[in-house]
Design a protein around this motif. Structure first.
Motif, PDB file in Angstrom:
ATOM      1  N   PHE A 273      12.815 -45.740  -6.798  1.00  0.00           N
ATOM      2  CA  PHE A 273      11.445 -45.464  -7.216  1.00  0.00           C
ATOM      3  C   PHE A 273      11.090 -44.022  -6.846  1.00  0.00           C
ATOM      4  CE2 PHE A 273      12.099 -49.865  -6.369  1.00  0.00           C
ATOM      5  CZ  PHE A 273      11.548 -50.494  -7.478  1.00  0.00           C
ATOM      6  N   LYS A 274      10.286 -43.394  -7.693  1.00  0.00           N
ATOM      7  CA  LYS A 274       9.880 -42.005  -7.467  1.00  0.00           C
ATOM      8  C   LYS A 274       8.370 -41.927  -7.397  1.00  0.00           C
ATOM      9  CE  LYS A 274      10.192 -37.382  -9.407  1.00  0.00           C
ATOM     10  NZ  LYS A 274      10.602 -36.599 -10.561  1.00  0.00           N
TER      11      LYS A 274
ATOM     12  N   TYR B 150      10.825 -38.022   0.744  1.00  0.00           N
ATOM     13  CA  TYR B 150       9.436 -37.709   0.418  1.00  0.00           C
ATOM     14  C   TYR B 150       9.059 -38.210  -0.972  1.00  0.00           C
ATOM     15  CZ  TYR B 150       5.173 -35.200  -0.629  1.00  0.00           C
ATOM     16  OH  TYR B 150       3.889 -34.902  -1.003  1.00  0.00           O
ATOM     17  N   LYS B 151       9.977 -38.088  -1.949  1.00  0.00           N
ATOM     18  CA  LYS B 151       9.675 -38.483  -3.322  1.00  0.00           C
ATOM     19  C   LYS B 151      10.428 -39.718  -3.796  1.00  0.00           C
ATOM     20  CE  LYS B 151       8.387 -34.040  -5.263  1.00  0.00           C
ATOM     21  NZ  LYS B 151       8.606 -33.087  -6.342  1.00  0.00           N
ATOM     22  N   ILE B 152      11.594 -39.966  -3.264  1.00  0.00           N
ATOM     23  CA  ILE B 152      12.456 -41.049  -3.746  1.00  0.00           C
ATOM     24  C   ILE B 152      12.543 -42.157  -2.690  1.00  0.00           C
ATOM     25  CG2 ILE B 152      14.778 -41.668  -4.528  1.00  0.00           C
ATOM     26  CD1 ILE B 152      13.351 -39.767  -6.448  1.00  0.00           C
ATOM     27  N   VAL B 153      12.404 -43.413  -3.148  1.00  0.00           N
ATOM     28  CA  VAL B 153      12.460 -44.566  -2.254  1.00  0.00           C
ATOM     29  C   VAL B 153      13.420 -45.599  -2.847  1.00  0.00           C
ATOM     30  CG1 VAL B 153      11.124 -46.435  -1.183  1.00  0.00           C
ATOM     31  CG2 VAL B 153      10.069 -44.196  -1.524  1.00  0.00           C
TER      32      VAL B 153
ATOM     33  N   THR C 128       9.580 -46.427 -11.718  1.00  0.00           N
ATOM     34  CA  THR C 128      10.912 -46.975 -11.488  1.00  0.00           C
ATOM     35  C   THR C 128      11.944 -46.091 -12.164  1.00  0.00           C
ATOM     36  OG1 THR C 128       9.933 -49.186 -11.508  1.00  0.00           O
ATOM     37  CG2 THR C 128      12.337 -49.046 -11.743  1.00  0.00           C
ATOM     38  N   LEU C 129      12.904 -45.587 -11.381  1.00  0.00           N
ATOM     39  CA  LEU C 129      13.994 -44.794 -11.941  1.00  0.00           C
ATOM     40  C   LEU C 129      15.162 -45.676 -12.348  1.00  0.00           C
ATOM     41  CD1 LEU C 129      14.034 -41.746  -9.490  1.00  0.00           C
ATOM     42  CD2 LEU C 129      12.922 -41.936 -11.725  1.00  0.00           C
TER      43      LEU C 129
END
Length: 142
Positions: A138-139, A114-117, A87-88
């Protein structure tokens, strides 16, 4: 590689990886939604309440984080195995108190690369009352 949101195929039921925090609090995770969402359920007991007799805010945040985070993990997994995320950021809005009984958090992805949602979650009581809402970034881990 994650599927674009608009072109997403139905997802298989993913297996949730457990954690010590999950064991301590006692929530249950359901990753069977073919649309990719995640459902987290908790039977609120006296041990989950704050001094006012309602569900403690940190537990609200934990459930929002789990529901949104598992939705993000499923999105990144696509047809494969669940993908761990970190979690970012997490924002929570507390809307109504929850007492004893079941609460249900539902998470869904709102945008992704691809990496961050980006994902959102909402907690409702068994009678459908919205208790809290949250959004997070999220990463992909690793």
């Amino acid at each position: 590689m994650p599927l674009p949101l608009a072109d997403a195929l139905p997802l298989p039921e993913h297996k949730a990886t457990g954690s010590g925090a999950q064991d301590l609090v006692g929530y249950r995770i359901d990753l069977s939604d073919p649309a990719g969402g995640a459902v987290v359920r908790l039977t609120v007991e006296a041990k989950h309440l704050n001094r006012n007799g309602t569900l403690q805010g940190g537990i609200h945040a934990m459930l929002l984080d789990a529901a949104a985070g598992f939705a993000a993990s499923r999105h990144l997994a696509g047809q494969g195995d669940i993908v761990p995320v970190v979690t970012l950021s997490l924002n929570a809005q507390y809307l109504a108190p929850a007492a004893l009984g079941e609460v249900i958090a539902r998470g869904q992805v709102t945008g992704a690369g691809y990496k961050i949602v980006h994902a959102e979650a909402e907690i409702r009581s068994a009678d459908g009352t919205v208790l809290s809402r949250g959004s997070g970034v999220f990463k992909r881990a690793g």
